[in-house]
Design an enzyme around this catalytic site. Sequence first.
Site, PDB file in Angstrom:
ATOM      1  CB  VAL A 217      47.724  33.993 -36.421  1.00 51.76           C
ATOM      2  CG1 VAL A 217      48.978  34.643 -36.947  1.00 51.76           C
ATOM      3  CG2 VAL A 217      48.041  32.704 -35.676  1.00 51.76           C
ATOM      4  CB  CYS A 218      42.312  34.629 -35.482  1.00 52.08           C
ATOM      5  SG  CYS A 218      41.944  36.098 -36.465  1.00 52.08           S
ATOM      6  N   GLY A 219      41.674  33.379 -37.848  1.00 52.57           N
ATOM      7  CA  GLY A 219      41.259  33.012 -39.202  1.00 52.57           C
ATOM      8  C   GLY A 219      41.675  34.063 -40.218  1.00 52.57           C
TER       9      GLY A 219
END
Lengths: 457, 457, 457, 457
Positions: D417-419
């Site tokens: 996951v990231c932004g």
Amino acid sequence: MKLILKKIKSEGIASLSYFLASGNEACVVDPRRDAKTFLKLAWDAEADLKYVFETHRNEDYVIGSREIADVTNVEIYHGPGLDWKYGNTLKDGQEFNLGVLKVKAIHTPGHTDESTSYAVYDTSTGIEAVMVFTGDALFVGDTGRIDMYGPQLSEKNATNLYNSIFNKLIPLGDQCIILPAHGAGSVCGAEINERELSTIGLERMQNHALQLKDKNNFVQFKLSEHHYYAPYFKKMEEYNLNGPPLLKDVPRFKPLLPGKFKKQLEEGAIVVDTRNPTSFGSAHIKGSYNIWLKGLPSHAGWILPYDKPLLLVVENFTNLKKVYKYLLRVGYDNIKGYLVGGIVAWYSNHFPTETIGTITVDALKRKLDNKEDIFLIDVRSPPELKEGYIEHAKNIYVGEIQDKIEEIPKNVPIVTVCGNGARASMAASILKKHGFESMNVLGSMKAWYKANYPIVK
Amino acid sequence: MKLILKKIKSEGIASLSYFLASGNEACVVDPRRDAKTFLKLAWDAEADLKYVFETHRNEDYVIGSREIADVTNVEIYHGPGLDWKYGNTLKDGQEFNLGVLKVKAIHTPGHTDESTSYAVYDTSTGIEAVMVFTGDALFVGDTGRIDMYGPQLSEKNATNLYNSIFNKLIPLGDQCIILPAHGAGSVCGAEINERELSTIGLERMQNHALQLKDKNNFVQFKLSEHHYYAPYFKKMEEYNLNGPPLLKDVPRFKPLLPGKFKKQLEEGAIVVDTRNPTSFGSAHIKGSYNIWLKGLPSHAGWILPYDKPLLLVVENFTNLKKVYKYLLRVGYDNIKGYLVGGIVAWYSNHFPTETIGTITVDALKRKLDNKEDIFLIDVRSPPELKEGYIEHAKNIYVGEIQDKIEEIPKNVPIVTVCGNGARASMAASILKKHGFESMNVLGSMKAWYKANYPIVK
Amino acid sequence: MKLILKKIKSEGIASLSYFLASGNEACVVDPRRDAKTFLKLAWDAEADLKYVFETHRNEDYVIGSREIADVTNVEIYHGPGLDWKYGNTLKDGQEFNLGVLKVKAIHTPGHTDESTSYAVYDTSTGIEAVMVFTGDALFVGDTGRIDMYGPQLSEKNATNLYNSIFNKLIPLGDQCIILPAHGAGSVCGAEINERELSTIGLERMQNHALQLKDKNNFVQFKLSEHHYYAPYFKKMEEYNLNGPPLLKDVPRFKPLLPGKFKKQLEEGAIVVDTRNPTSFGSAHIKGSYNIWLKGLPSHAGWILPYDKPLLLVVENFTNLKKVYKYLLRVGYDNIKGYLVGGIVAWYSNHFPTETIGTITVDALKRKLDNKEDIFLIDVRSPPELKEGYIEHAKNIYVGEIQDKIEEIPKNVPIVTVCGNGARASMAASILKKHGFESMNVLGSMKAWYKANYPIVK
Amino acid sequence: MKLILKKIKSEGIASLSYFLASGNEACVVDPRRDAKTFLKLAWDAEADLKYVFETHRNEDYVIGSREIADVTNVEIYHGPGLDWKYGNTLKDGQEFNLGVLKVKAIHTPGHTDESTSYAVYDTSTGIEAVMVFTGDALFVGDTGRIDMYGPQLSEKNATNLYNSIFNKLIPLGDQCIILPAHGAGSVCGAEINERELSTIGLERMQNHALQLKDKNNFVQFKLSEHHYYAPYFKKMEEYNLNGPPLLKDVPRFKPLLPGKFKKQLEEGAIVVDTRNPTSFGSAHIKGSYNIWLKGLPSHAGWILPYDKPLLLVVENFTNLKKVYKYLLRVGYDNIKGYLVGGIVAWYSNHFPTETIGTITVDALKRKLDNKEDIFLIDVRSPPELKEGYIEHAKNIYVGEIQDKIEEIPKNVPIVTVCGNGARASMAASILKKHGFESMNVLGSMKAWYKANYPIVK
């Protein structure tokens, strides 16, 4: 004296418009709806637009004659035999001057009754025809379809076409350049050559149908051809007979943030998603139609309703203008807006998405070999199947899936194939919309052929 | 399979380059020097550039073959008979595959010894030639000039040309589309038609020279034609035989404020002023040549030296790029810069200007009627004079004024006329540079004819 | 969160429109009439256009607020004190949210009663104002003119302006960036700096008027300023109060061959010729106004009637679009067409032209020294004359020549000068139209100064 | 006198170059490598490029100073303290004239030793500074990072920065506009504001670091910041110290049909695939790096090698030019070509593809609730994690995944996951390349937050 000829091709439907100027006078043949192009050409040529010549009541796009007439004093001409609500009806043989050129209308029925060709003579050089706008009578490598009035009239049409080609066009001479109304990719002729450059001589010598010099053979051949009649043709015919609405009166579409987009959707708007099959498969809004960008002009009219507002999802916002043009050209004037931020904005907003699986031809082969429980649909048109199809594949043309939805079994995964995957994804999106579990084959038959997997011919 | 043909016209010299792609393979015929166009076309077509075909060692512009070869693996082909310093020499009849197309080199000497045409066959449709790149052998409405090797060899050339056209090109068949190396306006053929679209059949039927089916008549006709041999042809021939310098090695030109511009001028640079005659006449820098923008490619080579730096004065800065391209196409690589702020900046800086008077045809008529002491020069080429000229006008072609400067009387005002005033202004600027008092006629012969003033034919 | 500020400058009138977006919300300040720019910016910013803020009823151009409202749901806001026929009237201190920004309307009368500034705060960083749209209250290096309501009300206006600047704008703090409604070159402030980038602090420290901290001094200073009131301001004020016609309802102009152009001319249309003075001087159509391209937006409104159709003569057809925009921005909606082929086509057609002589400053000096019988008019505005003028030159502002035509002696050659010759040519064209023999000085005062010829201050 | 200021933003790395012209003189501050922009601006401004001012040896992109110097006579200036191999080294306080402007170099070390700001004064209006180019000393809302020389020197750097800001920049006055070298999104400052418009006053009042007026507090605050040092910085530093290769010497990349592309791949070239995560996930070439288009300039330098040729796969061919520019700006000069026809051509050719699964946040939540055996990696940078992260997620910054590959368990599915999913897809592609089974979360944390799922802060 200056002479300028420009061919303007509308991608997707492969319809060809022409701009012709001699000296300070210009005409347009079969203008498309977004007609500023022609005004710009006349401007650059420093010429007055005198005439719009229509080769026939085009049935696959909205004609732009009225758009031009709205801003100039141009005279519009159509062929005889229809009760046109605007412009002028020609007589066979009627002549027009355009600078040093003479344009002569030649009634060439067959594709439709009013179909008319326009031969062009250069009075400064000689008496033989220099070029001829052949409309849907004679294409590069093909001839016009004769099934537009239904099966009862097809034979009469084929006979008319034979007479038009053999008794009116071929006599113009081998030297005469032909400028047809469609290029390759059009639904108006399945075998149109990509070459887009030909002469009466080349067609006389190399066009398959023209080798059938016997009228009977020719008619039988034409009757044996297969064409689809897209549902939107009716709308186009009505538009082009009565005069379509002007674009300046078409409301502009708007950027819609995901919330507003969702609201429109809930009020009944239809989503058209023009992304690639791979993107679409991974995540899309429930109920979306997936029509690839270049397929929009030719395929939208098969499945999109005219009585509901449309919403757009695109891969790349630079393409929006194109999407808009493509839809306007086939009369979809009720586009509400597009999804700002695309599908990423949608799912980042925690709005739900659906997926359509993609599989490789190798995986499909294994499934078939293992006799897994799948239902394989080949959505190409019958002529394409001649190249070979996968055994047991059911053929339903992509444009007819929606109508034949009852023929498809529920409770079994549907796998769709086409030429290279674009129409298969479109078909899969239609099936998904109707509650089927569908799956799209990457590379479709193109990859299957490459893999040398077995085919049936 | 995709087939794309694009004609790229270089304005002024009216030279035609062609891009042809079939499937993923493409070739270029006679590329111009600024060759990014072709890379871009190949890119858009998703095709590999396989071949550059040259129809002959062009003598009126710098060929761009090496520019293309510099960034791709393209193979360059020239016709036989010259000691080419780059690329490959063809054999008559040599064939090349390009997608579904077959390209066949046909040695067609006449214009020059190495002149070669390229017939194109579509193997997917038939055996007859679809089109032929005719180079300078056969134009729309004209045939190639045969005087390039001087008077002794013209007859041999004319005979060769007869054979090339009647025995090699016409046999390709009436149906075959012709794609020549030049359009109307080229110095390579005085009678080239503006139409730019023709077939072997049309030329066979309507081209004046091709009606002379007897070889002798044809040769005599060709020998009777008049053409000029521009001084810059030598430079082009040398460039195109040995390979011209690459554009990336040509230094960029710079904006020069009036002071710096003046300095360059004083160090021996030559000013080319591309403004309209009216602007130029009112105020220009002493010693400037006035060559109108569109005339630059065809007329620069007559008067501008290759061994001195050039400086530019333009009407409109958006045109600078065009001026630059036009000069590079004919090999002027030593452009120092342009005058920032144009002539207004110059005279606002209190730098001196000169004027050339303009008079109307009415005023000229009065002067002639009153037998005022003027010397009238018609600077058109002999074929143009056939339309009629003013009595007592002396004919000196604009390109030869500099050479024939001794024939012009000093101490009497010189009045120059041409077609519509552009070349007359160029001539007037040359005369002014050489110390004459010159005057340019607004509208020149075009206005004179309109006024119905007397002419001699 | 994204924040985008774009300044859109309309050349010639130097009016500044602004686009401001924060997050997905955007506003426009003082949109110009050709407002697609703003829709495009909103599109690119993926933002909804929420507000149009007008700083005042602009009097020098047609406002584009209604153009935007025609295609979006934007809310239009004007300042208090006028009976606006569209949009909403603000209250002093009214606040708006735009993404993370807060926009606060500050009533700043002085230039006009309804004049309103808009301070912008960035709620994500602090409470001090980040920037302020100052309209015509405060410019970079100048302050708004206070003479718009006539001499009786100027003092009241000046006092209002003092209060607005010293009590409302300066208190925003030195750190605050100012974004005025005009840049250098506007008729709305003679001393506006070219810098176009300033802060409240910079103006407080460096703006001449703001050094006059005593209200009386400030008011006296403002009253001593000189400004012209262009006749077209009335039309703009009326348009901008009631809402101008939409551009989509403005008829398009057409290419006109010389014959048709002449016909329109004979029926009473007015010719606007935007060529350079040198071109115009050599040959132009009788009765033409010569307004140079960049001067069109600011100078057309002084002399062109609104009740007659206009015809255009241009140097370069690529400029036509610009000419059209410039005229539409100041409300000239009745443009019939342009001369195809330009002045060359005109005189080549043997239609008559007129000339206006041009002379160098040296020749002018000699004439003056020799006391030749000429009448010298300096058409600059009074503030420009402070730099020095030629002895005995009569000063009549170019915009007032037509009104003061009676003050000019007949029967003597008129010589016009201005800054560098553009307005002098415009003046000369007006004089010529009224039957005077006029002459334009190349380089005008710029060349005169360079030549170090004597001046009077 | 004309004054033009243009800010040129290079997307992705958010680096800002500036063009400033006064009268006929211009300078550029921190030019990017593709420097034609600046030549064009100078051209349009009719100005001579006199100076290039560099605020520091930029470490995140290739500087374009030599590109400009290659075609003009510009003088390049750098700050003191480095052994520059080209251009001139400045002295603190050195002054330059530019039209009416005075540019004063102010040595402002801190970010790096040679860091220099340039204050601009308008001599025509006053003595206070109008604007200042602050380089990486002071940003809108942030200050320059001080860790470039490693931990031992950070405190010294921080102290220098304090002195530079408080003793050299703030004294310029609140009114002074600041023009920094980076905007939001740069790796050179984590908290840079999107506003891109500020003044010394605004920063003094609203910039968090500048509220820490005590030197010690400031230094401690700066030492507590976290920044990554991308591997490519070294290359940039070396380039920018010694002078990078000129673009005209960089070989052009070529269209490659699938077969040729595959060959290059087999010879060791690295594939960069800039398509969207959804497209990439469905089908990509084995071993490809997925870096989204806008992320290319900032993220390529973390993972792409400089010593291997690169190959490109793009969604849309109109983006190719952008991809190329982005890679050149960070020094990747060895790009072999791009895949003609994109991934569709690849798999239609029956070449193998791989997939990376995508899941929704809802599915992820279920997996976590069910304690399924997955390994969750949050690839954001530490400051971003302050907004909240998913319990048990392991934080490895996307740029460091390749280096920390050993810390990741094999034999368990990895979820990234990231932004909003772009970097997560990049991370997933790196993991896949290293043999992990990876999965990317649609909408990532943005969707997770929207869903109101539990987070840890």
